[in-house]
Design a protein around this motif. Structure first.
Motif, PDB file in Angstrom:
ATOM      1  N   SER A   6       0.816  -1.213   0.000  1.00 34.49           N
ATOM      2  CA  SER A   6       0.000   0.000   0.000  1.00 34.49           C
ATOM      3  C   SER A   6       0.848   1.260   0.000  1.00 34.49           C
ATOM      4  O   SER A   6       0.318   2.364   0.067  1.00 34.49           O
ATOM      5  CB  SER A   6      -0.932   0.008   1.216  1.00 34.49           C
ATOM      6  N   SER A   7       2.162   1.095  -0.081  1.00 29.24           N
ATOM      7  CA  SER A   7       3.071   2.244  -0.089  1.00 29.24           C
ATOM      8  C   SER A   7       3.639   2.452  -1.481  1.00 29.24           C
ATOM      9  O   SER A   7       3.224   1.813  -2.444  1.00 29.24           O
ATOM     10  CB  SER A   7       4.209   2.001   0.902  1.00 29.24           C
ATOM     11  N   ASP A   8       4.638   3.345  -1.583  1.00 32.69           N
ATOM     12  CA  ASP A   8       5.285   3.571  -2.869  1.00 32.69           C
ATOM     13  C   ASP A   8       6.589   2.792  -2.969  1.00 32.69           C
ATOM     14  O   ASP A   8       7.444   3.099  -3.788  1.00 32.69           O
ATOM     15  CB  ASP A   8       5.550   5.069  -3.081  1.00 32.69           C
ATOM     16  N   SER A   9       6.741   1.757  -2.139  1.00 33.67           N
ATOM     17  CA  SER A   9       7.952   0.945  -2.143  1.00 33.67           C
ATOM     18  C   SER A   9       7.681  -0.424  -2.755  1.00 33.67           C
ATOM     19  O   SER A   9       6.564  -0.942  -2.686  1.00 33.67           O
ATOM     20  CB  SER A   9       8.466   0.762  -0.709  1.00 33.67           C
ATOM     21  N   ASP A  10       8.702  -1.005  -3.373  1.00 28.47           N
ATOM     22  CA  ASP A  10       8.631  -2.374  -3.879  1.00 28.47           C
ATOM     23  C   ASP A  10       9.575  -3.292  -3.096  1.00 28.47           C
ATOM     24  O   ASP A  10       9.896  -4.391  -3.557  1.00 28.47           O
ATOM     25  CB  ASP A  10       9.027  -2.434  -5.361  1.00 28.47           C
ATOM     26  N   ARG A  11      10.000  -2.856  -1.933  1.00 28.25           N
ATOM     27  CA  ARG A  11      10.955  -3.639  -1.149  1.00 28.25           C
ATOM     28  C   ARG A  11      10.207  -4.732  -0.372  1.00 28.25           C
ATOM     29  O   ARG A  11       9.978  -4.660   0.834  1.00 28.25           O
ATOM     30  CB  ARG A  11      11.723  -2.734  -0.187  1.00 28.25           C
ATOM     31  N   TYR A  12       9.840  -5.779  -1.058  1.00 26.91           N
ATOM     32  CA  TYR A  12       9.103  -6.868  -0.434  1.00 26.91           C
ATOM     33  C   TYR A  12      10.053  -7.882   0.192  1.00 26.91           C
ATOM     34  O   TYR A  12      11.207  -8.021  -0.213  1.00 26.91           O
ATOM     35  CB  TYR A  12       8.223  -7.571  -1.465  1.00 26.91           C
ATOM     36  N   SER A  13       9.539  -8.592   1.184  1.00 27.93           N
ATOM     37  CA  SER A  13      10.233  -9.789   1.637  1.00 27.93           C
ATOM     38  C   SER A  13       9.953 -10.895   0.627  1.00 27.93           C
ATOM     39  O   SER A  13       8.894 -10.915  -0.021  1.00 27.93           O
ATOM     40  CB  SER A  13       9.737 -10.205   3.025  1.00 27.93           C
ATOM     41  N   PHE A  14      10.889 -11.823   0.494  1.00 28.72           N
ATOM     42  CA  PHE A  14      10.761 -12.881  -0.496  1.00 28.72           C
ATOM     43  C   PHE A  14      10.944 -14.253   0.139  1.00 28.72           C
ATOM     44  O   PHE A  14      11.642 -14.398   1.145  1.00 28.72           O
ATOM     45  CB  PHE A  14      11.815 -12.726  -1.606  1.00 28.72           C
ATOM     46  N   LYS A  15      10.323 -15.233  -0.495  1.00 30.42           N
ATOM     47  CA  LYS A  15      10.586 -16.632  -0.178  1.00 30.42           C
ATOM     48  C   LYS A  15      11.133 -17.303  -1.423  1.00 30.42           C
ATOM     49  O   LYS A  15      10.550 -17.185  -2.511  1.00 30.42           O
ATOM     50  CB  LYS A  15       9.324 -17.358   0.295  1.00 30.42           C
ATOM     51  N   ILE A  16      12.244 -18.005  -1.255  1.00 26.99           N
ATOM     52  CA  ILE A  16      12.833 -18.789  -2.336  1.00 26.99           C
ATOM     53  C   ILE A  16      12.576 -20.260  -2.047  1.00 26.99           C
ATOM     54  O   ILE A  16      12.817 -20.738  -0.935  1.00 26.99           O
ATOM     55  CB  ILE A  16      14.345 -18.532  -2.463  1.00 26.99           C
ATOM     56  N   ASP A  17      12.055 -20.978  -3.047  1.00 26.62           N
ATOM     57  CA  ASP A  17      11.798 -22.413  -2.912  1.00 26.62           C
ATOM     58  C   ASP A  17      12.639 -23.119  -3.972  1.00 26.62           C
ATOM     59  O   ASP A  17      12.361 -23.029  -5.165  1.00 26.62           O
ATOM     60  CB  ASP A  17      10.311 -22.705  -3.106  1.00 26.62           C
ATOM     61  N   PHE A  18      13.673 -23.811  -3.507  1.00 23.18           N
ATOM     62  CA  PHE A  18      14.638 -24.387  -4.442  1.00 23.18           C
ATOM     63  C   PHE A  18      14.090 -25.590  -5.205  1.00 23.18           C
ATOM     64  O   PHE A  18      14.513 -25.855  -6.333  1.00 23.18           O
ATOM     65  CB  PHE A  18      15.916 -24.778  -3.694  1.00 23.18           C
ATOM     66  N   ASP A  19      13.155 -26.342  -4.596  1.00 21.02           N
ATOM     67  CA  ASP A  19      12.685 -27.544  -5.288  1.00 21.02           C
ATOM     68  C   ASP A  19      11.220 -27.454  -5.709  1.00 21.02           C
ATOM     69  O   ASP A  19      10.564 -28.455  -5.958  1.00 21.02           O
ATOM     70  CB  ASP A  19      12.898 -28.785  -4.414  1.00 21.02           C
ATOM     71  N   TYR A  20      10.718 -26.238  -5.832  1.00 22.04           N
ATOM     72  CA  TYR A  20       9.316 -26.043  -6.234  1.00 22.04           C
ATOM     73  C   TYR A  20       9.099 -26.506  -7.667  1.00 22.04           C
ATOM     74  O   TYR A  20       8.108 -27.174  -7.970  1.00 22.04           O
ATOM     75  CB  TYR A  20       8.963 -24.562  -6.097  1.00 22.04           C
TER      76      TYR A  20
END
Length: 526
Positions: free
Chosen positions: A104-118
């Motif tokens: 809802s802000s003007d930022s794109d600094r999201y937290s991320f999840k990486i799934d190596f075997d997805y």
């Protein structure tokens, strides 16, 4: 005879040396064995190292992620970790309050999840199947979560491994994140030597652990992460029954570990947790019918989720200014409540421009409407907190809890301990914070928050020393002496400088908040 005595002495001395060497080698070898069995610990979570991660994602997918962050769609990306590339792994946004607030802000600094075997079954990074990259939202010091896990780990509480990580996306600067080991089967095997038990991530009705009968459908917030097809829920029902009756607790709960967890969260004033209205951000893991609690998500620790006085004897009292608690001294309740409300107004005023306080920090129902059953004062459950109330109502357990609070005040929340860990961490991450392209705060604000000056109300050291004094005064029979609202850095919530450069032609896209999709989707480039 003299020669025989000398021989015996030498023999016993030699045996003693052998035993000593065996013990020392045993300790070292256990650490080495863990590193060898779980090599990701050395490759990604080595102490004192800032890792480098570059994420390569197509322009189309990045634009879709930025436009629809709340959908938490998985995208196929290539990830390079400290120079080693893994192809066709999955990436999505993650978070709860943090995700909706950034969206809802003007930022794109999201937290991320990486799934190596997805996408590639069996793929992993030195044994690690998934990885969380937390954006340090609401934390001007970049240290709250890191130090919280560090203290709890030293107290013997099972915590995930963490490390600082410098992120680039398509080679462009993106910022300093905290890499956090997920609570999954790999963590369970590493920490408990077993991953066959029931693992819950409570969030919603039932997360308060109030017993509502034997029908598991009454507890939709007790989200089961393992054994989804085989568990009948009987173990966690037994836990809630024991918490209701106060009997047989040791049979269904690692009581000592839970008391350490409670003491740590009270001292950290971590109210975005079981203690607070949200009643979430923790895991429960069961082995042979006995549960252990695992902490989670500490960017709002050190008073970041609301200001007031923390009463160690009524730690779930969300007015956090009422005082008295167990001692029953409520004479100044009205004045203290007013002070707490004023402090809350100050905190709201100090939110960075363009950012809003997360919705469920303060949830007032519209006039004429009642709060849905199970929501209590927030999103996670009723106002009852049996994990706290039942344990602290028993004198023996209360004494254990008090001993852990005393340990925190005397060992971890000292000026010496906190100054050292804050100084060392700040020195390690400062060069990355200074060039952080998407930082929620300015570098000068970070320098203030990372001060080792115990008299500076911006500093985590100030918070710790002040909280230690308050804890010790309450243990001695007095009242809380520290109002966390005076901790300036903790009052700041988030913020956002939108990156000035596009990534390989990707256009920054304005986003609005929306509802998180029930099911995650995936997007694979052609």
């Amino acid at each position: 005879m003299k020669g025989l005595r000398e021989y015996k002495f030498l023999l016993l001395s030699g045996l003693a040396l052998v035993v000593f060497a065996f013990l020392v080698f045993g300790i070292v070898s256990r650490e080495d064995a863990e590193a060898k069995e779980y090599p990701y610990l050395d490759n990604l979570f080595a102490e004192g190292v800032v890792n480098e991660i570059n994420i390569e994602i197509s322009e189309e997918d990045w634009a879709d992620l930025v436009e629809n962050p709340l959908e938490e769609t998985y995208y196929a990306v290539d990830v390079t970790i400290n120079g080693e590339t893994l192809s066709n792994v999955a990436l999505r946004t993650k978070g709860d309050n943090t995700l909706t607030s950034v969206a809802s802000s003007d930022s794109d600094r999201y937290s991320f999840k990486i799934d190596f075997d997805y996408f590639n079954d069996g793929e992993n990074y030195y044994g690690l199947k998934k990885l969380n990259l937390n954006n340090n939202y609401g934390d001007v010091s970049y240290m709250r979560e890191y130090i919280s896990y560090r203290i709890m780990g030293e107290m013997g509480i099972p915590v995930p491994a963490t490390s600082y990580t410098h992120i680039t996306i398509n080679g462009e600067e993106w910022g300093l994140y905290l890499a956090v080991e997920p609570i999954d089967e790999v963590f369970l095997e590493r920490t408990f030597g077993d991953s066959t038990g029931d693992l819950y991530k409570p969030d919603g009705t039932g997360a308060d652990l109030v017993y509502r009968g034997d029908d598991m459908s009454e507890y939709p917030g007790l989200v089961l992460k393992t054994n989804e097809e085989t568990s009948d829920g009987s173990a966690i029902l037994d836990l809630m029954k024991a918490l209701e009756s106060g009997e047989g607790l040791e049979d269904v709960l690692d009581v000592d570990e839970v008391l350490r967890y409670l003491a740590a969260n009270v001292a950290l004033a971590n109210y975005d947790s079981y203690l607070g209205n949200t009643t979430h951000n923790y895991y429960l893991y069961e082995q042979d019918g006995r549960f252990t609690i695992v902490p989670w998500d500490y960017n709002y620790s050190f008073g970041g989720f609301g200001g007031g006085e923390v009463d160690i004897y009524e730690p779930t009292n969300q007015s956090m200014g009422m005082g008295g608690g167990r001692r029953g001294d409520m004479e100044n309740a009205e004045a203290q409540t007013a002070a707490g409300e004023n402090a809350g107004e100050e905190q709201t005023a100090q939110m960075p421009e363009g950012m809003e306080r997360p919705d469920n920090m303060e949830m007032d129902m519209p006039e004429g409407m009642e709060r849905p059953e199970g929501m209590g004062g927030g999103m996670g459950g009723s106002n009852e907190k049996p994990l706290v109330d039942t344990l602290l109502s028993q004198d023996v357990l209360l004494a254990q809890y008090e001993s852990y609070l005393a340990e925190i005040a005397e060992t971890y929340f000292t000026e010496a301990y906190m100054s050292q860990i804050v100084s060392e961490t700040a020195e390690m991450i400062a060069p990355y914070v200074e060039k952080d392209a998407t930082a929620f705060f300015t570098y000068d604000e970070f320098l203030e928050a990372s001060s080792a000056d115990a008299t500076d109300p911006n500093s985590l050291v100030y918070f710790a020393v002040s909280m230690a004094e308050s804890i010790e005064n309450q243990l001695a029979g007095g009242e809380p002496t520290f109002n966390t609202s005076s901790f300036v850095a903790a009052a700041a919530g988030g913020g956002g400088k939108h990156p000035g450069e596009d990534f390989g032609g990707m256009q920054d896209t304005e986003q609005t908040a929306g509802d998180t999709a029930d099911d995650q989707t995936q997007r694979v480039p052609e």
